[in-house]
Design a protein around this motif. Structure first.
Motif, short mmCIF file in Angstrom:
data_model
loop_
_atom_site.label_atom_id
_atom_site.label_comp_id
_atom_site.label_asym_id
_atom_site.label_seq_id
_atom_site.Cartn_x
_atom_site.Cartn_y
_atom_site.Cartn_z
N PHE A 83 0.84 -1.19 0.00
CA PHE A 83 0.00 0.00 0.00
C PHE A 83 0.88 1.24 0.00
CE2 PHE A 83 -3.22 2.94 1.19
CZ PHE A 83 -2.73 3.70 2.23
N LEU A 84 0.52 2.23 -0.84
CA LEU A 84 1.27 3.48 -0.89
C LEU A 84 0.46 4.64 -0.35
CD1 LEU A 84 2.96 3.24 -4.41
CD2 LEU A 84 3.97 2.73 -2.18
N ILE A 85 -0.78 4.79 -0.83
CA ILE A 85 -1.57 5.93 -0.40
C ILE A 85 -3.05 5.66 -0.57
CG2 ILE A 85 -1.59 7.06 -2.66
CD1 ILE A 85 -1.43 9.76 -1.16
N ARG A 86 -3.86 6.28 0.27
CA ARG A 86 -5.31 6.30 0.13
C ARG A 86 -5.76 7.75 0.10
NH1 ARG A 86 -9.45 4.64 4.89
NH2 ARG A 86 -8.59 6.55 5.76
N ARG A 87 -6.71 8.05 -0.75
CA ARG A 87 -7.27 9.39 -0.85
C ARG A 87 -8.78 9.27 -0.94
NH1 ARG A 87 -5.48 12.81 0.92
NH2 ARG A 87 -3.66 13.31 -0.32
N ASN A 88 -9.51 10.00 -0.10
CA ASN A 88 -10.98 9.96 -0.23
C ASN A 88 -11.46 11.08 -1.14
OD1 ASN A 88 -12.07 12.33 1.20
ND2 ASN A 88 -11.17 11.39 3.02
N SER A 89 -12.66 10.93 -1.64
CA SER A 89 -13.16 11.82 -2.69
C SER A 89 -13.40 13.24 -2.21
CB SER A 89 -14.43 11.24 -3.29
OG SER A 89 -15.38 10.96 -2.28
N PHE A 90 -13.44 13.46 -0.92
CA PHE A 90 -13.67 14.80 -0.40
C PHE A 90 -12.39 15.61 -0.23
CE2 PHE A 90 -18.00 14.21 -0.07
CZ PHE A 90 -18.32 13.07 0.64
N ASP A 91 -11.29 14.96 -0.37
CA ASP A 91 -10.01 15.60 -0.08
C ASP A 91 -9.18 15.69 -1.35
OD1 ASP A 91 -7.23 14.91 2.20
OD2 ASP A 91 -7.65 16.57 0.85
N GLU A 92 -9.19 16.85 -1.98
CA GLU A 92 -8.43 17.01 -3.21
C GLU A 92 -7.06 17.60 -2.99
OE1 GLU A 92 -12.10 18.52 -5.83
OE2 GLU A 92 -10.33 18.00 -7.00
N GLN A 93 -6.69 17.72 -1.74
CA GLN A 93 -5.36 18.27 -1.46
C GLN A 93 -4.30 17.30 -1.94
OE1 GLN A 93 -4.76 19.12 2.68
NE2 GLN A 93 -3.05 20.48 2.29
N ASN A 94 -3.33 17.79 -2.67
CA ASN A 94 -2.26 16.94 -3.15
C ASN A 94 -1.35 16.56 -1.99
OD1 ASN A 94 -3.13 16.99 -5.80
ND2 ASN A 94 -2.03 18.88 -6.22
N GLU A 95 -0.72 15.43 -2.14
CA GLU A 95 0.09 14.91 -1.05
C GLU A 95 1.49 14.58 -1.53
OE1 GLU A 95 -1.90 12.27 1.52
OE2 GLU A 95 -0.08 11.35 2.31
N ILE A 96 2.44 14.86 -0.67
CA ILE A 96 3.84 14.55 -0.96
C ILE A 96 4.39 13.72 0.18
CG2 ILE A 96 6.16 15.48 -1.32
CD1 ILE A 96 4.85 18.01 -2.45
N SER A 97 5.06 12.65 -0.19
CA SER A 97 5.71 11.80 0.80
C SER A 97 7.09 11.44 0.27
CB SER A 97 4.88 10.54 1.06
OG SER A 97 5.55 9.67 1.95
N GLY A 98 8.07 12.16 0.73
CA GLY A 98 9.43 11.91 0.24
C GLY A 98 9.53 12.18 -1.25
N ARG A 99 9.92 11.17 -2.01
CA ARG A 99 10.05 11.35 -3.47
C ARG A 99 8.72 11.11 -4.18
NH1 ARG A 99 12.49 7.79 -5.91
NH2 ARG A 99 12.63 6.18 -4.30
N TYR A 100 7.70 10.70 -3.44
CA TYR A 100 6.40 10.39 -4.03
C TYR A 100 5.45 11.58 -3.87
CZ TYR A 100 7.75 5.40 -3.72
OH TYR A 100 8.38 4.19 -3.84
N SER A 101 4.66 11.83 -4.89
CA SER A 101 3.61 12.83 -4.78
C SER A 101 2.42 12.39 -5.60
CB SER A 101 4.10 14.21 -5.22
OG SER A 101 4.46 14.20 -6.59
N TRP A 102 1.25 12.83 -5.16
CA TRP A 102 0.01 12.44 -5.82
C TRP A 102 -0.82 13.67 -6.13
CZ3 TRP A 102 2.32 9.78 -1.93
CH2 TRP A 102 2.65 8.43 -2.19
#
Lengths: 110, 116
Positions: free
Chosen positions: A47-66
């Motif tokens: 598993f890398l990341i979960r995002r729910n439909s109400f949260d459009e904030q982009n996320e950064i984790s180290g070298r990964y971003s969504w």
């Protein structure tokens, strides 16, 4: 019906390059979850990341971003300064019964 | 704690025989999923159990496939009269369900089924 499309079946980059894996989804649900999983050559799913439909904030984790954009139904995944250890198949997934895209195979050349 | 456990890890069977695949989810996980992954392909959803609700069987490819979950814990996926196209890795996953949604899935290592 739900559908997840990962149009890129295979991507090859040279180490230290940035790479973006695309994910486009379809759902009639107003509430849903999006996930990214990594499957390295050993086969297990991580598993890398979960995002729910109400949260459009982009996320950064180290070298990964969504980058989640509801307007275009996309949930793209960027790896910055890729490393050989990033070589894997990456799956984008959509909740309800977790519909998976067909996966994108990433090869990072040293 | 222990993760999701699947058995057997490998199964070779002759065409036409029945097989049973077992999944032990993480203790306390109310949601349980079965997927299969054919060689070089993506994950294909098969069936989903959530608590005591009726399972979502919409992914089962034919009536030769069935699954049950006893006591809200262990699940068995049964494939009757196996065909060569059934050859794949069968993955089980479990997760917690909260009132507002699900936790991420935890996958087992899968059962590699080969039908000869």
């Amino acid at each position: 019906a739900q559908k997840v499309t990962q149009a890129q079946t295979e991507i090859s980059v040279v180490e230290k390059e940035d790479v973006t894996l695309d994910c486009v989804y379809e759902t009639r649900d107003t509430t849903y979850y999006l996930f990214w999983y990594k499957q390295p050559p050993s086969g297990e799913l991580v598993f890398l990341i979960r995002r729910n439909s109400f949260d459009e904030q982009n996320e950064i984790s180290g070298r990964y971003s969504w980058n989640f954009q509801k307007s275009t139904s996309s949930f793209n995944f960027t790896i910055t300064a890729s490393q050989v250890v990033d070589s894997a198949v990456y799956f984008c997934a959509l909740r309800r019964a977790l519909t998976f895209g067909s996966g994108t195979r990433l090869q990072v050349q040293p | 704690g222990a993760g999701v456990s699947q058995s057997p890890s490998n199964k070779v069977t002759e065409k036409g025989k029945d097989v049973e695949l077992r999944c032990d989810p993480i203790s306390g996980h109310t949601a349980l999923y079965w997927y299969r992954q054919s060689l070089g392909q993506g994950l294909e959803f098969l069936i989903y159990f959530q608590g005591n609700s009726a399972p979502d069987k919409s992914g089962l490819p034919s009536d030769r496939f069935s699954a049950e979950r006893t006591g809200g814990s262990v699940s068995t996926l049964t494939i009757q009269r196996t065909q060569q196209e059934d050859s794949a890795v069968y993955l089980c996953a479990s997760s917690l369900f909260f009132g507002t949604g699900f936790s991420p899935l935890h996958f087992g290592n899968g059962t590699r089924l080969t039908v000869t």
